[in-house]
Design an enzyme around this catalytic site. Sequence first.
Site, PDB file in Angstrom:
ATOM      1  N   HIS A 269     -59.719  61.338   6.337  1.00  0.00           N
ATOM      2  CA  HIS A 269     -58.695  62.172   6.972  1.00  0.00           C
ATOM      3  C   HIS A 269     -58.388  63.411   6.135  1.00  0.00           C
ATOM      4  CE1 HIS A 269     -54.866  61.905   9.638  1.00  0.00           C
ATOM      5  NE2 HIS A 269     -55.057  63.167   9.256  1.00  0.00           N
TER       6      HIS A 269
ATOM      7  N   ASN B 203     -58.438  69.697  14.292  1.00  0.00           N
ATOM      8  CA  ASN B 203     -57.381  70.645  14.676  1.00  0.00           C
ATOM      9  C   ASN B 203     -57.586  72.006  14.023  1.00  0.00           C
ATOM     10  OD1 ASN B 203     -56.729  69.505  12.175  1.00  0.00           O
ATOM     11  ND2 ASN B 203     -54.526  69.700  12.494  1.00  0.00           N
TER      12      ASN B 203
ATOM     13  N   ARG C 205     -59.588  73.178   7.891  1.00  0.00           N
ATOM     14  CA  ARG C 205     -59.022  74.404   8.479  1.00  0.00           C
ATOM     15  C   ARG C 205     -60.039  75.403   9.039  1.00  0.00           C
ATOM     16  NH1 ARG C 205     -54.341  71.954   9.181  1.00  0.00           N
ATOM     17  NH2 ARG C 205     -52.986  71.842   7.339  1.00  0.00           N
TER      18      ARG C 205
ATOM     19  N   HIS D 189     -51.604  74.400   3.319  1.00  0.00           N
ATOM     20  CA  HIS D 189     -50.895  75.464   4.028  1.00  0.00           C
ATOM     21  C   HIS D 189     -50.705  76.642   3.084  1.00  0.00           C
ATOM     22  CE1 HIS D 189     -49.984  73.180   7.628  1.00  0.00           C
ATOM     23  NE2 HIS D 189     -49.509  72.186   6.897  1.00  0.00           N
TER      24      HIS D 189
ATOM     25  N   HIS E  40     -58.095  67.926   6.368  1.00  0.00           N
ATOM     26  CA  HIS E  40     -58.020  69.132   7.199  1.00  0.00           C
ATOM     27  C   HIS E  40     -58.659  70.274   6.415  1.00  0.00           C
ATOM     28  CE1 HIS E  40     -55.247  67.185  10.060  1.00  0.00           C
ATOM     29  NE2 HIS E  40     -54.791  66.567   8.975  1.00  0.00           N
TER      30      HIS E  40
ATOM     31  N   ASN F 191     -45.911  64.819   8.187  1.00  0.00           N
ATOM     32  CA  ASN F 191     -45.802  64.044   9.415  1.00  0.00           C
ATOM     33  C   ASN F 191     -46.941  63.027   9.481  1.00  0.00           C
ATOM     34  OD1 ASN F 191     -44.821  63.197  11.868  1.00  0.00           O
ATOM     35  ND2 ASN F 191     -45.845  64.793  13.047  1.00  0.00           N
TER      36      ASN F 191
ATOM     37  N   ASP G 181     -54.985  62.599   4.065  1.00  0.00           N
ATOM     38  CA  ASP G 181     -54.377  63.533   5.022  1.00  0.00           C
ATOM     39  C   ASP G 181     -54.173  64.894   4.352  1.00  0.00           C
ATOM     40  OD1 ASP G 181     -53.322  64.596   7.332  1.00  0.00           O
ATOM     41  OD2 ASP G 181     -51.398  63.555   7.195  1.00  0.00           O
TER      42      ASP G 181
END
Length: 433
Positions: A63, A97, A67, A314, A65, A283, A310
Amino acid sequence: MSDVLFIEGGRVIDPASGVDGVRTVVIRDGKVAEVAERVERPRDARAVDARNRWVTPGFVDLHVHLREPGQEYKETVATGARAAVAGGFTAVCAMPNTKPVNDCAAVTELVLARAAAAGLARVYPVGAISRGSNGEELAEYGELKASGCVALSDDGRPVMSSALMRRALEYARAFGLPLTVHEEDLHLVGKGVMHEGAAATRLGLKGIPSQAEDVMVLRDIALVELTGGRLHVAHVSTAGAVRAIREAKRRGLPVTGEVTPHHLALTDDDVGASGYSTDFKMNPPLRSAEDVRACREALADGTLDAIATDHAPHSAVEKDVEFDAAANGIVGLETAFSVCLGLVREGALTERRLVEALTVGPARVFGLPAGTLARGAAADVAVLDAAAEWTVDPARLHSKGRNTPWKGRRLAGRCTHTIVGGRIVHEEDKADR
């Protein structure tokens, strides 16, 4: 130069093979050739001195990200892969995503091409459950699998429609793909930004009840029973979800689960202790001490199959705002081993179980060719100094993201070497300690 690499004198911990002891790992032509107590090294062979260190299969993260495409200001496949190998991860599963969402072969192929160009960690794309991850129409699962996706997810968004989730489980089963799902009932979440409890009340922040996760996990387990599809519950954070997964496994249903380092090590009280730091906003949110205990116990007893980071980088613009408005998520690839090693020192996990949950456990969930040092396996290896202490300095992280709740913390446990396919792709710079 010889194409043989010897990793000498380390404590080899390979739960998949049942090995735990001082061994030499011999790598030849990108594969594990031998794991033995005594091996004579040719004079021209390369060697890694692993004395007083652990030698494990490379970590597998289900898991992350990355980007890319579309949000390269936060992370790229290359920078994310660099962060991965710095943390001992040799394989990562990239969530869909992105912008555009990975719901078609073109995006999957782009991610794979970027990973090949980087030449660092192995990147396994995860395709979208629904087109655009909008929860209205299923994506083309056959196309996604053929192009290289290993699982399906609308991560960051729950599949609110029970009818669509039923069809997704049925359709994915036909292609042998698991669904890895973000479980929350948006009607219960409302405008919540942290766990609903005494801490949220004290801080004056809107809460998200544990039941928002619990009811969706229960729904999807019921749909697994109906369809026979494979369900993997992402970032489990509540005692209720743990109970549901434990019972599903007892009944023999194809249900698995993962937990993040931060949901094992932090609670909702840390939000206030941090002074409303948005590096503690994610989250699912940080939960109660009771939930943390349940997640720890579930990881220790095998109810939860894997530790997953996860990893969610950012930009400062998205985090340097008031808590309510800040983006959810933290970076975790480079701190995961250290944070979880702390659980071993607290007695919550054994060393073997920690390694298992970072290697063969996640590999089995998605059926990946990883997580073992068995003869003939891909030579993906992490060399770890469990005694090394270091201070988390966000500026020294390899990820583009600086959003870590461990900023300034002194942690123990460091990856000194990472090997992918027999190539040394990371060597620790001790100045980073």
